[in-house]
Design an enzyme around this catalytic site. Structure first.
Site, PDB file in Angstrom:
ATOM      1  N   ALA A  65       0.854  -1.191   0.000  1.00 55.72           N
ATOM      2  CA  ALA A  65       0.000   0.000   0.000  1.00 55.72           C
ATOM      3  C   ALA A  65       0.886   1.236   0.000  1.00 55.72           C
ATOM      4  CB  ALA A  65      -0.882  -0.007   1.243  1.00 55.72           C
ATOM      5  N   GLY A 112       0.408  -5.203   0.541  1.00 50.80           N
ATOM      6  CA  GLY A 112      -0.733  -5.292  -0.376  1.00 50.80           C
ATOM      7  C   GLY A 112      -0.353  -5.894  -1.726  1.00 50.80           C
ATOM      8  N   GLU A 115      -0.452  -9.529  -1.152  1.00 53.14           N
ATOM      9  CA  GLU A 115      -1.870  -9.902  -1.020  1.00 53.14           C
ATOM     10  C   GLU A 115      -2.550  -9.928  -2.390  1.00 53.14           C
ATOM     11  OE1 GLU A 115      -2.475  -6.782   1.928  1.00 53.14           O
ATOM     12  OE2 GLU A 115      -3.031  -8.325   3.369  1.00 53.14           O
ATOM     13  N   GLU A 135       4.071  -5.557   7.078  1.00 49.20           N
ATOM     14  CA  GLU A 135       3.241  -4.554   7.756  1.00 49.20           C
ATOM     15  C   GLU A 135       3.619  -4.374   9.222  1.00 49.20           C
ATOM     16  OE1 GLU A 135       2.131  -6.833   5.630  1.00 49.20           O
ATOM     17  OE2 GLU A 135       0.545  -6.026   4.371  1.00 49.20           O
TER      18      GLU A 135
HETATM   19  N1  CO8 Z   1       4.570   3.329  -0.230  1.00 53.51           N
HETATM   20  C1  CO8 Z   1       5.011   4.513  -0.720  1.00 53.51           C
HETATM   21  N2  CO8 Z   1       6.226   4.656  -1.291  1.00 53.51           N
HETATM   22  C2  CO8 Z   1       7.022   3.586  -1.376  1.00 53.51           C
HETATM   23  C3  CO8 Z   1       6.618   2.332  -0.888  1.00 53.51           C
HETATM   24  C4  CO8 Z   1       5.335   2.222  -0.304  1.00 53.51           C
HETATM   25  N3  CO8 Z   1       4.851   1.050   0.167  1.00 53.51           N
HETATM   26  N4  CO8 Z   1       7.630   1.444  -1.093  1.00 53.51           N
HETATM   27  C5  CO8 Z   1       8.608   2.125  -1.699  1.00 53.51           C
HETATM   28  N5  CO8 Z   1       8.242   3.412  -1.874  1.00 53.51           N
HETATM   29  C6  CO8 Z   1       9.028   4.484  -2.499  1.00 53.51           C
HETATM   30  C7  CO8 Z   1      10.122   4.974  -1.557  1.00 53.51           C
HETATM   31  O1  CO8 Z   1       9.616   5.927  -0.651  1.00 53.51           O
HETATM   32  C8  CO8 Z   1      11.112   5.560  -2.527  1.00 53.51           C
HETATM   33  O2  CO8 Z   1      10.652   6.816  -2.942  1.00 53.51           O
HETATM   34  P1  CO8 Z   1      11.724   8.075  -3.038  1.00 53.51           P
HETATM   35  O3  CO8 Z   1      12.663   7.678  -4.142  1.00 53.51           O
HETATM   36  O4  CO8 Z   1      10.853   9.241  -3.370  1.00 53.51           O
HETATM   37  O5  CO8 Z   1      12.388   8.146  -1.709  1.00 53.51           O
HETATM   38  C9  CO8 Z   1      11.013   4.629  -3.738  1.00 53.51           C
HETATM   39  O6  CO8 Z   1       9.745   3.978  -3.611  1.00 53.51           O
HETATM   40  C10 CO8 Z   1      12.098   3.575  -3.752  1.00 53.51           C
HETATM   41  O7  CO8 Z   1      12.094   2.915  -2.496  1.00 53.51           O
HETATM   42  P2  CO8 Z   1      13.419   2.720  -1.605  1.00 53.51           P
HETATM   43  O8  CO8 Z   1      14.355   3.867  -1.792  1.00 53.51           O
HETATM   44  O9  CO8 Z   1      12.987   2.442  -0.197  1.00 53.51           O
HETATM   45  O10 CO8 Z   1      14.044   1.425  -2.300  1.00 53.51           O
HETATM   46  P3  CO8 Z   1      14.907   0.269  -1.604  1.00 53.51           P
HETATM   47  O11 CO8 Z   1      15.374  -0.604  -2.739  1.00 53.51           O
HETATM   48  O12 CO8 Z   1      15.917   0.833  -0.703  1.00 53.51           O
HETATM   49  O13 CO8 Z   1      13.865  -0.552  -0.699  1.00 53.51           O
HETATM   50  C11 CO8 Z   1      11.772  -1.670  -0.201  1.00 53.51           C
HETATM   51  C12 CO8 Z   1      12.797  -1.232  -1.292  1.00 53.51           C
HETATM   52  C13 CO8 Z   1      12.433  -2.749   0.680  1.00 53.51           C
HETATM   53  C14 CO8 Z   1      10.605  -2.260  -0.952  1.00 53.51           C
HETATM   54  C15 CO8 Z   1      11.376  -0.461   0.659  1.00 53.51           C
HETATM   55  O14 CO8 Z   1      10.976   0.597  -0.197  1.00 53.51           O
HETATM   56  C16 CO8 Z   1      10.243  -0.733   1.597  1.00 53.51           C
HETATM   57  O15 CO8 Z   1      10.449  -1.318   2.645  1.00 53.51           O
HETATM   58  N6  CO8 Z   1       9.010  -0.311   1.219  1.00 53.51           N
HETATM   59  C17 CO8 Z   1       7.833  -0.468   2.075  1.00 53.51           C
HETATM   60  C18 CO8 Z   1       7.390  -1.910   2.108  1.00 53.51           C
HETATM   61  C19 CO8 Z   1       6.207  -2.065   3.032  1.00 53.51           C
HETATM   62  O16 CO8 Z   1       6.283  -1.860   4.232  1.00 53.51           O
HETATM   63  N7  CO8 Z   1       5.069  -2.473   2.460  1.00 53.51           N
HETATM   64  C20 CO8 Z   1       3.852  -2.718   3.214  1.00 53.51           C
HETATM   65  C21 CO8 Z   1       3.001  -1.489   3.169  1.00 53.51           C
HETATM   66  S1  CO8 Z   1       1.586  -1.661   4.220  1.00 53.51           S
HETATM   67  C22 CO8 Z   1       0.503  -2.566   3.275  1.00 53.51           C
HETATM   68  O17 CO8 Z   1       0.772  -2.932   2.162  1.00 53.51           O
HETATM   69  C23 CO8 Z   1      -0.834  -2.843   3.905  1.00 53.51           C
HETATM   70  C24 CO8 Z   1      -1.804  -3.473   2.901  1.00 53.51           C
HETATM   71  C25 CO8 Z   1      -3.214  -3.084   3.261  1.00 53.51           C
HETATM   72  C26 CO8 Z   1      -4.250  -3.494   2.226  1.00 53.51           C
HETATM   73  C27 CO8 Z   1      -3.961  -3.055   0.785  1.00 53.51           C
HETATM   74  C28 CO8 Z   1      -4.397  -1.678   0.471  1.00 53.51           C
HETATM   75  C29 CO8 Z   1      -4.059  -1.242  -0.951  1.00 53.51           C
END
Ligand code: CO8
Length: 261
Positions: A65, A112, A115, A135
């Protein structure tokens, strides 16, 4: 069809949907989930489409998400909207689709994103695929089926560990655990998914629907109910002209010319 967050292409009976928010690793915001739902509905109703693919391309499927959009939401907003089942969005559309939906996954399928691919009918993984429910590391829990579908797919031990710790599973472990149907080199992912979808679309459509319904029964029903459902569908398939055509074609050593596809 033109959308802000997804790309759509229809060719040779296959509808290919590509998530398209590359700057944020295809993070699922409400525009994306709504547009994806709309596209799935369009393809579900398109006569010429027999199978659907959802992919994020060859770098990333979706990193979950959109946390920036989600972070300020309140409990009343989520509860009142029954989040994430907002209006007619992708979750409902995927759940209700009768046409098979294949997830073609390279790179991260997290939160997500994981999922979403688990809600599809099966997953073809590129070698770089990584699946996870992180999450817990941002102070919440999976909200679109992660604790349920992952447990059914890989069993309690792995699902519990992954959801409690946020540990990711790579493609090899996902295949060993039964989460994905197979792994291919990333360069071959799009083509493999497309050929698989085209093969499915070339079969008789009502029979494909029956197969999907019957396999899905195995997920929720007792074995006894599932076997009865399958037996009834097997008998019913004989009412289709395509069944007669398929068997006659086999006997005559030619390719079947199915009427419904
Ligand atoms: N949301 C918003 N932006 C994101 C997300 C995200 N989930 N993941 C990555 N990005 C963005 C980063 O902020 C970054 O943006 P910027 O360049 O502007 O700083 C860009 O994408 C690249 O990301 P990273 O620099 O962090 O890249 P890395 O290679 O260092 O890391 C990761 C990649 C490991 C994927 C890392 O970005 C990360 O941990 N992301 C979050 C993962 C996460 O926690 N996901 C779960 C989210 S909660 C959820 O999904 C609940 C589901 C609920 C139901 C579904 C509803 C739709």
């Amino acid at each position: 069809m033109s959308y802000e967050t997804v790309l759509v292409e229809v060719k040779e009976g296959v509808g290919v949907i590509t998530l398209n928010r590359p700057k944020v690793m295809n993070a699922l915001n409400q525009t994306l989930t709504r547009e994806l739902g709309e596209v799935i509905d369009v393809l579900e109703n398109a006569e010429e489409v027999g199978c659907i693919i959802i992919t994020g391309g060859d770098k990333v499927f979706a990193a979950g998400a959109d946390i920036n959009e989600m972070k300020d939401l309140t409990f009343p907003q989520l509860y009142m909207a029954n989040f994430p089942y907002i209006q007619r969005d992708c979750w409902r559309a995927i759940d209700e689709a009768r046409k098979p939906i294949i997830a073609a996954v390279a790179g991260f399928a997290l939160g997500g994103g994981c999922e979403m691919v688990m809600a599809c009918d099966f997953i073809i993984a590129g070698e770089t695929a990584k699946f996870g429910q992180p999450e817990v590391t941002i102070g919440t829990i999976p909200g679109a089926g992660g604790t349920q579908r992952l447990t059914k797919a890989v069993g309690k031990a792995k699902a519990m560990e992954m959801c409690l710790s946020g540990r990711m599973m790579d493609a090899a472990e996902a295949e060993r655990s039964g989460l994905v149907s197979r792994i291919v080199p990333v360069e071959e992912l799009a083509e493999t998914a497309f050929k698989t979808a085209r093969k499915i679309a070339s079969n008789s459509r009502p029979v494909v629907y029956m197969v999907k319904e019957s396999v899905n029964m195995a997920v929720d029903a007792s074995l006894r109910d599932g076997l009865a459902f399958e037996r009834r569908n097997f008998a019913s398939s004989f009412a289709f002209e395509d069944c007669k055509e398929g068997m006659t074609a086999f006997a005559e050593k030619r390719k079947p010319d199915f009427k419904h596809r």
